[in-house]
Design an enzyme around this catalytic site. Sequence first.
Site, PDB file in Angstrom:
ATOM      1  N   SER A 139       4.579   6.591  27.985  1.00  0.00           N
ATOM      2  CA  SER A 139       5.769   6.651  28.828  1.00  0.00           C
ATOM      3  C   SER A 139       5.933   7.989  29.567  1.00  0.00           C
ATOM      4  O   SER A 139       7.047   8.476  29.735  1.00  0.00           O
ATOM      5  CB  SER A 139       7.018   6.322  27.996  1.00  0.00           C
ATOM      6  N   GLY A 144       0.209   4.885  32.038  1.00  0.00           N
ATOM      7  CA  GLY A 144       0.158   3.464  32.330  1.00  0.00           C
ATOM      8  C   GLY A 144       1.150   3.098  33.418  1.00  0.00           C
ATOM      9  O   GLY A 144       0.894   3.254  34.615  1.00  0.00           O
ATOM     10  N   GLU A 201      -2.261   8.976  22.149  1.00  0.00           N
ATOM     11  CA  GLU A 201      -1.250   8.033  22.613  1.00  0.00           C
ATOM     12  C   GLU A 201      -0.564   7.397  21.409  1.00  0.00           C
ATOM     13  O   GLU A 201      -1.086   6.424  20.847  1.00  0.00           O
ATOM     14  CB  GLU A 201      -1.908   6.938  23.456  1.00  0.00           C
ATOM     15  N   HIS A 258      -8.642   2.455  23.736  1.00  0.00           N
ATOM     16  CA  HIS A 258      -7.209   2.327  24.043  1.00  0.00           C
ATOM     17  C   HIS A 258      -6.557   1.454  22.964  1.00  0.00           C
ATOM     18  O   HIS A 258      -7.174   0.501  22.472  1.00  0.00           O
ATOM     19  CB  HIS A 258      -7.020   1.700  25.427  1.00  0.00           C
ATOM     20  N   LYS A 265      -4.404  -0.710  33.849  1.00  0.00           N
ATOM     21  CA  LYS A 265      -4.484  -1.892  32.976  1.00  0.00           C
ATOM     22  C   LYS A 265      -4.847  -3.124  33.825  1.00  0.00           C
ATOM     23  O   LYS A 265      -5.566  -2.992  34.808  1.00  0.00           O
ATOM     24  CB  LYS A 265      -3.185  -2.092  32.201  1.00  0.00           C
ATOM     25  N   GLU A 267      -4.519  -0.867  23.114  1.00  0.00           N
ATOM     26  CA  GLU A 267      -4.493  -2.310  23.421  1.00  0.00           C
ATOM     27  C   GLU A 267      -5.839  -2.958  23.100  1.00  0.00           C
ATOM     28  O   GLU A 267      -5.887  -4.120  22.693  1.00  0.00           O
ATOM     29  CB  GLU A 267      -4.090  -2.518  24.896  1.00  0.00           C
ATOM     30  N   GLY A 327       4.377   2.153  26.841  1.00  0.00           N
ATOM     31  CA  GLY A 327       5.049   1.073  27.551  1.00  0.00           C
ATOM     32  C   GLY A 327       6.428   0.744  26.995  1.00  0.00           C
ATOM     33  O   GLY A 327       7.015  -0.272  27.348  1.00  0.00           O
ATOM     34  N   ASN A 339      -3.981   4.715  34.184  1.00  0.00           N
ATOM     35  CA  ASN A 339      -4.527   3.500  33.581  1.00  0.00           C
ATOM     36  C   ASN A 339      -3.767   2.319  34.166  1.00  0.00           C
ATOM     37  O   ASN A 339      -2.643   2.039  33.757  1.00  0.00           O
ATOM     38  CB  ASN A 339      -4.356   3.555  32.052  1.00  0.00           C
TER      39      ASN A 339
HETATM   40  C1  PEP Z   1      -1.269   3.730  28.439  1.00  0.00           C
HETATM   41  O1  PEP Z   1      -1.410   2.528  28.528  1.00  0.00           O
HETATM   42  O2  PEP Z   1      -2.280   4.432  28.258  1.00  0.00           O
HETATM   43  C2  PEP Z   1       0.077   4.281  28.529  1.00  0.00           C
HETATM   44  C3  PEP Z   1       0.277   5.492  28.116  1.00  0.00           C
HETATM   45  O3  PEP Z   1       1.036   3.446  29.045  1.00  0.00           O
HETATM   46  P1  PEP Z   1       2.545   3.880  29.468  1.00  0.00           P
HETATM   47  O4  PEP Z   1       2.408   5.145  30.293  1.00  0.00           O
HETATM   48  O5  PEP Z   1       3.056   2.734  30.250  1.00  0.00           O
HETATM   49  O6  PEP Z   1       3.298   4.132  28.208  1.00  0.00           O
END
Ligand code: PEP
Length: 254
Positions: free
Chosen positions: A215, A236, A169, A97, A11, A99, A175, A9
Amino acid sequence: MRKQIAAANWKMNLDLKGAEKLMDEILEQYQEMPDGHQAIFAVPFPYLLMVQDKLSGRKGLYAAAQNCAATGNGAYTGEVSADMLKGMNIPYVIIGHSERREYYHEDNQVLTRKTDLALAAGVSPIFCCGEPLHIREAGTQNRYVEQQLTESLFHLSADQITGFIIAYEPIWAIGTGKTASSDQAQEMHRHIRSVFAAKYGDAVAGSISILYGGSVKAANAADIFGKPDVDGGLVGGASLVATEFVGIMNSLKK
Ligand code: PEP
Protein backbone atom coordinates in the site's frame (compact mmCIF):
# COMPACT_ATOMS: atom_id res chain seq x y z
CA MET A 1 25.95 3.40 -3.03
CA ARG A 2 23.15 0.90 -3.54
CA LYS A 3 20.43 1.62 -6.07
CA GLN A 4 17.19 3.37 -5.06
CA ILE A 5 14.32 1.76 -6.96
CA ALA A 6 10.65 2.46 -7.67
CA ALA A 7 9.24 -0.83 -8.99
CA ALA A 8 5.73 -1.10 -10.40
CA ASN A 9 3.85 -4.39 -10.22
CA TRP A 10 0.91 -4.12 -12.57
CA LYS A 11 -0.20 -7.68 -11.67
CA MET A 12 -2.94 -8.98 -14.06
CA ASN A 13 -4.44 -5.57 -14.82
CA LEU A 14 -5.01 -3.28 -17.83
CA ASP A 15 -5.79 -3.99 -21.46
CA LEU A 16 -3.13 -3.27 -24.08
CA LYS A 17 -4.43 0.24 -24.84
CA GLY A 18 -4.59 1.10 -21.14
CA ALA A 19 -1.08 -0.25 -20.60
CA GLU A 20 0.30 1.85 -23.46
CA LYS A 21 -1.45 4.95 -22.16
CA LEU A 22 -0.16 4.46 -18.62
CA MET A 23 3.40 3.97 -19.85
CA ASP A 24 3.19 7.04 -22.10
CA GLU A 25 1.85 9.21 -19.27
CA ILE A 26 4.69 8.17 -16.97
CA LEU A 27 7.30 8.71 -19.68
CA GLU A 28 5.97 12.24 -20.30
CA GLN A 29 7.15 13.03 -16.76
CA TYR A 30 10.32 10.92 -16.72
CA GLN A 31 12.42 10.60 -19.86
CA GLU A 32 15.22 9.09 -17.80
CA MET A 33 16.13 8.48 -14.16
CA PRO A 34 18.77 10.41 -12.21
CA ASP A 35 22.05 8.63 -11.39
CA GLY A 36 21.60 5.92 -8.75
CA HIS A 37 17.84 5.72 -9.31
CA GLN A 38 15.88 3.11 -11.25
CA ALA A 39 12.23 2.64 -12.20
CA ILE A 40 11.23 -0.93 -13.01
CA PHE A 41 7.93 -1.93 -14.60
CA ALA A 42 6.82 -5.50 -13.91
CA VAL A 43 4.08 -6.00 -16.44
CA PRO A 44 2.01 -8.94 -17.74
CA PHE A 45 3.97 -11.15 -20.17
CA PRO A 46 2.00 -10.04 -23.28
CA TYR A 47 2.95 -6.39 -22.64
CA LEU A 48 6.68 -6.94 -22.06
CA LEU A 49 7.85 -6.16 -25.60
CA MET A 50 5.65 -3.07 -25.86
CA VAL A 51 7.00 -1.71 -22.57
CA GLN A 52 10.56 -2.73 -23.44
CA ASP A 53 10.23 -0.84 -26.72
CA LYS A 54 8.95 2.33 -25.04
CA LEU A 55 11.77 2.21 -22.46
CA SER A 56 14.55 1.46 -24.89
CA GLY A 57 17.43 3.95 -24.69
CA ARG A 58 16.08 5.58 -21.52
CA LYS A 59 18.56 5.63 -18.66
CA GLY A 60 17.44 3.86 -15.49
CA LEU A 61 14.04 2.67 -16.78
CA TYR A 62 13.53 -1.08 -17.19
CA ALA A 63 10.89 -3.71 -17.93
CA ALA A 64 10.48 -6.76 -15.68
CA ALA A 65 8.51 -9.99 -15.74
CA GLN A 66 6.30 -10.85 -12.77
CA ASN A 67 7.30 -14.52 -12.70
CA CYS A 68 9.28 -17.18 -14.51
CA ALA A 69 9.11 -20.98 -14.71
CA ALA A 70 10.83 -23.26 -12.21
CA THR A 71 12.20 -25.33 -15.11
CA GLY A 72 14.16 -24.73 -18.27
CA ASN A 73 12.50 -24.78 -21.71
CA GLY A 74 10.45 -27.85 -22.57
CA ALA A 75 6.99 -29.38 -22.48
CA TYR A 76 5.48 -27.09 -19.83
CA THR A 77 2.35 -25.60 -21.37
CA GLY A 78 1.65 -22.03 -20.31
CA GLU A 79 5.02 -21.38 -18.68
CA VAL A 80 7.65 -18.77 -19.56
CA SER A 81 11.30 -19.55 -18.86
CA ALA A 82 14.04 -17.30 -17.58
CA ASP A 83 15.94 -18.07 -20.80
CA MET A 84 13.03 -16.68 -22.82
CA LEU A 85 13.12 -13.48 -20.75
CA LYS A 86 16.84 -13.19 -21.34
CA GLY A 87 16.29 -13.74 -25.06
CA MET A 88 13.98 -10.70 -25.01
CA ASN A 89 16.58 -8.70 -23.03
CA ILE A 90 14.28 -8.38 -20.02
CA PRO A 91 16.67 -7.52 -17.18
CA TYR A 92 14.49 -8.27 -14.13
CA VAL A 93 11.97 -10.81 -12.87
CA ILE A 94 9.89 -10.78 -9.66
CA ILE A 95 10.29 -14.05 -7.79
CA GLY A 96 8.28 -15.15 -4.77
CA HIS A 97 5.55 -12.53 -4.71
CA SER A 98 3.12 -13.44 -1.92
CA GLU A 99 0.33 -13.96 -4.47
CA ARG A 100 2.49 -16.60 -6.18
CA ARG A 101 3.31 -18.18 -2.82
CA GLU A 102 -0.33 -18.22 -1.72
CA TYR A 103 -2.39 -18.91 -4.86
CA TYR A 104 0.13 -21.07 -6.76
CA HIS A 105 1.70 -22.77 -3.74
CA GLU A 106 5.24 -21.69 -4.51
CA ASP A 107 7.38 -22.68 -1.55
CA ASN A 108 10.94 -21.77 -0.67
CA GLN A 109 12.32 -24.74 -2.66
CA VAL A 110 10.46 -23.80 -5.85
CA LEU A 111 11.65 -20.23 -5.41
CA THR A 112 15.23 -21.44 -5.04
CA ARG A 113 14.95 -23.12 -8.45
CA LYS A 114 13.43 -20.02 -10.04
CA THR A 115 16.16 -17.84 -8.54
CA ASP A 116 18.90 -20.14 -9.79
CA LEU A 117 17.42 -20.31 -13.29
CA ALA A 118 17.02 -16.52 -13.45
CA LEU A 119 20.60 -15.93 -12.32
CA ALA A 120 21.95 -18.57 -14.71
CA ALA A 121 20.10 -16.85 -17.56
CA GLY A 122 21.40 -13.43 -16.54
CA VAL A 123 18.01 -12.05 -15.43
CA SER A 124 18.15 -10.32 -12.03
CA PRO A 125 15.57 -11.45 -9.47
CA ILE A 126 13.51 -9.06 -7.39
CA PHE A 127 13.02 -11.53 -4.56
CA CYS A 128 9.94 -11.02 -2.36
CA CYS A 129 9.56 -11.98 1.26
CA GLY A 130 7.10 -11.02 4.01
CA GLU A 131 4.94 -12.38 6.77
CA PRO A 132 1.17 -12.98 7.02
CA LEU A 133 -0.91 -11.24 9.67
CA HIS A 134 -0.96 -14.07 12.22
CA ILE A 135 2.85 -14.17 12.23
CA ARG A 136 3.05 -10.40 12.79
CA GLU A 137 0.48 -10.70 15.59
CA ALA A 138 2.53 -13.47 17.20
CA GLY A 139 5.62 -11.22 16.99
CA THR A 140 7.67 -13.84 15.11
CA GLN A 141 8.00 -11.93 11.82
CA ASN A 142 11.79 -11.59 11.99
CA ARG A 143 12.33 -15.33 12.23
CA TYR A 144 9.71 -16.01 9.53
CA VAL A 145 11.27 -13.65 6.99
CA GLU A 146 14.78 -14.83 7.85
CA GLN A 147 13.73 -18.39 7.06
CA GLN A 148 12.28 -17.37 3.68
CA LEU A 149 15.57 -15.72 2.79
CA THR A 150 17.95 -18.33 4.13
CA GLU A 151 16.08 -21.27 2.56
CA SER A 152 15.86 -19.70 -0.89
CA LEU A 153 18.99 -17.56 -1.18
CA PHE A 154 21.76 -18.60 1.18
CA HIS A 155 23.27 -21.13 -1.22
CA LEU A 156 24.22 -18.20 -3.48
CA SER A 157 27.74 -16.80 -3.60
CA ALA A 158 28.71 -13.37 -2.31
CA ASP A 159 29.16 -12.27 -5.93
CA GLN A 160 25.61 -13.33 -6.77
CA ILE A 161 24.18 -11.54 -3.72
CA THR A 162 26.10 -8.31 -4.35
CA GLY A 163 23.65 -5.74 -5.71
CA PHE A 164 20.70 -8.15 -5.26
CA ILE A 165 17.16 -6.75 -4.92
CA ILE A 166 14.89 -7.88 -2.08
CA ALA A 167 11.30 -6.68 -1.65
CA TYR A 168 9.92 -6.89 1.87
CA GLU A 169 6.14 -7.04 1.58
CA PRO A 170 4.16 -7.75 4.75
CA ILE A 171 1.19 -9.68 3.37
CA TRP A 172 -1.23 -7.89 5.68
CA ALA A 173 -0.31 -4.61 3.98
CA ILE A 174 -0.63 -5.71 0.33
CA GLY A 175 -3.65 -4.24 -1.41
CA THR A 176 -5.35 -3.67 1.95
CA GLY A 177 -4.72 0.05 2.31
CA LYS A 178 -2.93 -0.83 5.57
CA THR A 179 0.67 0.26 5.41
CA ALA A 180 3.40 -0.79 7.80
CA SER A 181 4.56 2.35 9.56
CA SER A 182 7.86 3.69 8.31
CA ASP A 183 9.39 2.59 11.64
CA GLN A 184 8.04 -0.97 11.20
CA ALA A 185 9.46 -1.03 7.68
CA GLN A 186 12.85 0.23 8.84
CA GLU A 187 12.97 -2.30 11.67
CA MET A 188 12.41 -5.23 9.30
CA HIS A 189 14.70 -3.84 6.60
CA ARG A 190 17.49 -3.43 9.15
CA HIS A 191 16.89 -7.01 10.28
CA ILE A 192 17.04 -8.29 6.68
CA ARG A 193 20.29 -6.43 6.08
CA SER A 194 21.76 -7.84 9.28
CA VAL A 195 20.80 -11.39 8.22
CA PHE A 196 22.76 -10.90 4.97
CA ALA A 197 25.62 -9.20 6.82
CA ALA A 198 25.99 -12.20 9.14
CA LYS A 199 26.36 -14.53 6.16
CA TYR A 200 28.07 -12.37 3.52
CA GLY A 201 29.63 -9.46 5.42
CA ASP A 202 28.74 -5.78 5.74
CA ALA A 203 29.92 -4.68 2.30
CA VAL A 204 27.75 -7.22 0.46
CA ALA A 205 24.75 -6.56 2.75
CA GLY A 206 25.19 -2.83 2.18
CA SER A 207 25.00 -3.31 -1.59
CA ILE A 208 21.54 -4.95 -1.48
CA SER A 209 18.57 -2.77 -2.40
CA ILE A 210 15.73 -3.63 -0.02
CA LEU A 211 12.37 -2.35 -1.30
CA TYR A 212 9.25 -1.99 0.81
CA GLY A 213 5.90 -3.13 -0.60
CA GLY A 214 2.41 -2.82 0.86
CA SER A 215 0.00 0.00 0.00
CA VAL A 216 2.72 2.48 -0.93
CA LYS A 217 1.23 5.65 -2.46
CA ALA A 218 2.56 9.05 -3.46
CA ALA A 219 1.33 10.40 -0.11
CA ASN A 220 3.31 7.99 2.11
CA ALA A 221 6.32 7.10 -0.09
CA ALA A 222 8.69 9.85 1.04
CA ASP A 223 8.20 8.96 4.70
CA ILE A 224 8.85 5.24 4.10
CA PHE A 225 11.69 5.70 1.57
CA GLY A 226 13.33 8.22 3.89
CA LYS A 227 14.33 5.46 6.32
CA PRO A 228 17.99 4.46 6.09
CA ASP A 229 17.48 0.79 5.15
CA VAL A 230 14.53 1.35 2.79
CA ASP A 231 15.79 1.67 -0.78
CA GLY A 232 12.50 2.33 -2.54
CA GLY A 233 9.33 0.35 -3.08
CA LEU A 234 7.51 -2.39 -4.95
CA VAL A 235 4.12 -0.91 -5.72
CA GLY A 236 0.91 -2.62 -6.80
CA GLY A 237 -2.32 -0.60 -6.85
CA ALA A 238 -0.75 2.86 -6.99
CA SER A 239 1.47 1.86 -9.93
CA LEU A 240 -1.64 1.76 -12.14
CA VAL A 241 -2.19 5.52 -11.82
CA ALA A 242 0.43 7.63 -13.60
CA THR A 243 0.34 10.62 -11.23
CA GLU A 244 0.62 8.28 -8.21
CA PHE A 245 3.56 6.33 -9.58
CA VAL A 246 5.35 9.49 -10.72
CA GLY A 247 4.89 10.84 -7.18
CA ILE A 248 6.44 7.61 -5.87
CA MET A 249 9.37 7.91 -8.32
CA ASN A 250 9.87 11.50 -7.11
CA SER A 251 10.05 10.24 -3.51
CA LEU A 252 13.18 8.08 -3.92
CA LYS A 253 16.00 9.10 -1.59
CA LYS A 254 18.39 11.53 -3.25
C1 PEP B 1 2.38 -5.72 -4.46
O1 PEP B 1 1.55 -6.39 -5.04
O2 PEP B 1 3.58 -6.01 -4.60
C2 PEP B 1 1.91 -4.62 -3.62
C3 PEP B 1 2.74 -4.11 -2.76
O3 PEP B 1 0.62 -4.22 -3.81
P1 PEP B 1 -0.07 -2.88 -3.19
O4 PEP B 1 0.90 -1.75 -3.44
O5 PEP B 1 -1.34 -2.73 -3.93
O6 PEP B 1 -0.25 -3.13 -1.73
